[in-house]
Design an enzyme around this catalytic site. Structure first.
Site, PDB file in Angstrom:
ATOM      1  N   GLU A   1       0.915  -1.126   0.017  1.00  0.00           N
ATOM      2  CA  GLU A   1       0.011  -0.275   0.082  1.00  0.00           C
ATOM      3  C   GLU A   1       0.945   1.177   0.076  1.00  0.00           C
ATOM      4  O   GLU A   1       0.341   2.264  -0.491  1.00  0.00           O
ATOM      5  CB  GLU A   1      -0.877  -0.095   1.291  1.00  0.00           C
ATOM      6  CG  GLU A   1      -2.091   0.989   1.213  1.00  0.00           C
ATOM      7  CD  GLU A   1      -3.203   0.685   2.365  1.00  0.00           C
ATOM      8  OE1 GLU A   1      -3.844   1.521   2.706  1.00  0.00           O
ATOM      9  OE2 GLU A   1      -3.764  -0.420   2.344  1.00  0.00           O
TER      10      GLU A   1
ATOM     11  N   ASP B   1      -2.941  -3.257   2.703  1.00  0.00           N
ATOM     12  CA  ASP B   1      -3.286  -3.542   4.075  1.00  0.00           C
ATOM     13  C   ASP B   1      -4.459  -4.396   4.067  1.00  0.00           C
ATOM     14  O   ASP B   1      -5.534  -4.441   3.137  1.00  0.00           O
ATOM     15  CB  ASP B   1      -3.849  -2.201   4.688  1.00  0.00           C
ATOM     16  CG  ASP B   1      -2.598  -1.394   5.504  1.00  0.00           C
ATOM     17  OD1 ASP B   1      -1.471  -1.956   5.371  1.00  0.00           O
ATOM     18  OD2 ASP B   1      -2.844  -0.312   5.951  1.00  0.00           O
TER      19      ASP B   1
ATOM     20  N   TYR C   1      -2.627  -5.272  13.801  1.00  0.00           N
ATOM     21  CA  TYR C   1      -3.473  -4.595  12.837  1.00  0.00           C
ATOM     22  C   TYR C   1      -4.116  -3.327  13.487  1.00  0.00           C
ATOM     23  O   TYR C   1      -4.922  -3.723  14.498  1.00  0.00           O
ATOM     24  CB  TYR C   1      -4.014  -5.372  11.971  1.00  0.00           C
ATOM     25  CG  TYR C   1      -4.772  -4.687  10.784  1.00  0.00           C
ATOM     26  CD1 TYR C   1      -4.235  -4.087   9.562  1.00  0.00           C
ATOM     27  CD2 TYR C   1      -6.262  -4.373  10.898  1.00  0.00           C
ATOM     28  CE1 TYR C   1      -4.566  -3.248   8.507  1.00  0.00           C
ATOM     29  CE2 TYR C   1      -6.988  -3.557   9.742  1.00  0.00           C
ATOM     30  CZ  TYR C   1      -5.969  -3.095   8.619  1.00  0.00           C
ATOM     31  OH  TYR C   1      -6.748  -2.455   7.711  1.00  0.00           O
TER      32      TYR C   1
END
Length: 606
Positions: A7, A110, A320
């Site tokens: 990303e 992600d 995360y």
């Protein structure tokens, strides 16, 4: 050649390092048979209205309902107007050439909805037809990256995730573009008045609370309080009735048989109730609950907390961050004892981490069925070095919450004493007998009320106690406080409903406004558009924000529960619900709100 697309450049560099690839090229890194490239977040976006033939702002164009959405290179403003971002176009050209040469594409954006959307928009814009695999990991540690590459998923496993993300993007375009143009045109084009699918009901919540607070007329009421004495220990008891006038309260006060009036045994103990209460540990943090805690404890904005957390994630220190789950599965729970042991030498948490080493851990936060794309936020066990004060504070909130969540219950003893002296008076107090999870931070118990005593003496039913003092207390009713970022984030989770129970709030999350990952951006957007401002810790509407609210407050676009229902529908698409049915509904909704707004009038200063 296998092409891995991340990303952002920093993530691509980190994955390349794990693979041992070191040859740097323009827009990518290569080595060991792999090429590592990246996006810069969203390189592509849904095309603006003019690319569908809707030129200018014109009532005849509304509602704008493209039969098929197009993708457009990210835009940037220049002196010559809005043009394609040259950096985005250049990187897209590099990705195109790499994809054309690729034997396999691996998606390492992600592992969430936005990450999926970023890749898919690139993939479809470049008209790429090659199959791809998906890296799905919950932390950026070397071990997690290696394990993730050993267990790559077929790209098609995430088709419904993309459909949900794409529908969300389309619905935001439809509502935002049409509502903004409709309201601006209704105002006579005197100003651009931006509206949005989630932005507008959020503004409505802030404005409604502000006006309720501002227009609140406090009412005075009276209470009667006494101070009984038990062996030299005095405590406070309050009459269980409220009085509208001081005269009523004074009459009750006159019937109190206190020492000063010559009654040494003035209060009869009618009952004593002492009950132990178990207070279970809190659930693990998701992004929203962590943002709320950081705002309460440190005054961080939601956006600040997310930025700090993202940095901790990319530095392998936490899992995360953009998760909406406060649970973990049994597989992750098996790793928790080892994670806890990493904090035995922590300056603040060491004692509790050592205590938990041989204890039976609470499993309140363990429920695989409630884990969404990612489990709750946890520390990874990697040792942090040279963190800034702000980063350390957020990291400690994550680590401390882990210790709290797997700790024992807090055991309280709640005591209530009823004393009669004319009227009945109640004394209450809460004493923590076993702190359990509360020992981690030693935070004050927020449930304690103003009337509570710090401690109560031992008394028995039927005994009489001297009353040392008596008084009439003058008090006023209070309005609901203005929203701050913590309370607004909490309200957005349940579309404005006041719910304190953690598990009930969790059950309602699918019908909240926005998502944990987007709420910070919603607040910042409202501030950027001068609809709200920060005053100390509070979020208050500006004159413009209030003007917009006055026009839309009774219209469907401002209804929090309605917007929350769209969030639930978008989640259902993840489970295979019809995309076509959703698009038909959002198109009908767009027609309705556009019609409503075109009929509106709004006074805007020239």
């Amino acid at each position: 050649m296998k092409v891995i697309i991340a990303e952002k450049p920093s993530v691509a560099r980190e994955i390349a390092r794990v693979f041992g690839a070191t040859t740097k090229r323009e827009g990518y890194i290569e080595g060991k048979g792999y090429t590592f490239t990246w996006a810069f977040g969203h390189l592509l976006q849904l095309a603006p209205p003019q690319e569908y033939g809707y030129y200018g702002w014109n009532v005849q164009n509304l509602p704008m309902l493209p039969s098929k959405f197009k993708l457009s290179v990210r835009k940037t403003k220049t002196r010559d107007g809005v043009v394609d971002d040259p950096a985005a176009r250049k990187q897209l050209d590099i990705i195109r050439s790499l994809f054309e040469e690729a034997s396999e594409i691996i998606v390492a954006t992600d592992a969430g909805r936005e990450g999926e959307l970023i890749f898919r928009y690139i993939y479809y814009h470049l008209k790429c037809k090659k199959p791809f695999k998906r890296l799905w990991i919950s932390s950026q540690t070397d071990a997690a990256i290696k394990d993730g590459f050993r267990n790559l998923k077929p790209g098609t496993d995430y088709d419904t995730l993309f459909y949900s993300a794409h529908c969300r993007s389309q619905s935001d375009w439809l509502v935002g573009m049409n509502a903004t143009q409709a309201l601006s045109l209704a105002s006579g084009n005197r100003a651009v008045l931006s509206l949005g699918r989630v932005q507008t009901p959020t503004l409505a919540m802030i404005c409604a609370r502000y006006l309720e607070n501002k227009n609140f007329v406090p009412e005075t009421y009276y209470q009667v309080a006494i101070q009984p004495d038990k062996d030299g220990i005095t405590f406070r008891a309050i009459c269980d009735r409220r009085f509208k006038t001081k005269e009523e309260a004074d009459e009750v006060l006159s019937r109190v048989e206190d020492v000063a009036s010559g009654f040494p045994d003035g209060g009869l103990v009618l009952s004593v109730e002492a009950k132990p209460r178990k207070e279970p540990p809190p659930l693990l943090h998701d992004l929203s609950s962590l943002q709320q805690e950081a705002n309460k404890k440190k005054g961080f904005t939601a956006d600040q907390t997310l930025a700090i957390l993202q940095n901790l994630y990319e530095n392998k220190l936490v899992t995360y961050p953009r998760t909406g789950s406060r649970y973990i599965g049994d597989d992750v729970f098996a790793q928790v004892p080892d994670l806890i042991s990493k904090f035995e030498d922590h300056a603040d948490f060491g004692k509790q981490a050592t205590l938990l080493k041989d204890a039976k851990l609470s499993k309140r936060s363990v429920n695989a069925k409630k884990v969404t794309d990612h489990h709750a936020i946890l520390p990874t066990g990697e040792r942090p070095n040279h963190l800034t004060n702000d980063s350390q504070a957020v990291y400690d909130m994550v680590a401390g919450r882990m210790l709290e969540a797997f700790h024992q219950d807090c055991i309280k003893e709640i005591t209530r004493i009823i004393i009669q002296s004319g009227e009945k008076y109640q004394a209450s107090g809460t004493v923590i007998s076993i702190p359990g999870w509360r020992a981690v931070f030693n935070d004050a118990d927020e449930e304690k009320k103003d009337e509570e005593n710090a401690s109560l003496p031992k008394v028995t039913k039927g005994e009489r106690l001297p009353i040392r003092q008596k008084a009439v207390l003058e008090k006023q009713t209070k309005p609901k406080p203005l929203y701050n970022e913590a309370s607004l984030l909490k309200a957005l989770e349940t579309a404005g409903k006041d719910i304190d129970d953690e598990e009930l709030r969790e059950a309602m999350k699918e019908s909240g406004l926005g998502t944990p990952a987007t709420r910070a951006a919603i607040i910042e957007t409202l501030i950027k558009r001068s609809y709200i401002s920060r005053e100390k810790k509070n979020l208050v509407p500006t004159a413009t924000g209030l003007s917009v609210y006055e026009v839309v407050k009774s219209q469907r676009i401002a209804q929090a529960e309605l917007t929350g229902s769209w969030e639930k529908r978008l989640e259902e698409i993840r489970g295979g619900a019809s995309v076509t049915a959703f698009r038909d509904e959002i198109n009908a909704y767009t027609r309705e709100i556009t019609s409503e707004l075109l009929k509106a009038t709004i006074p805007v200063k020239a």
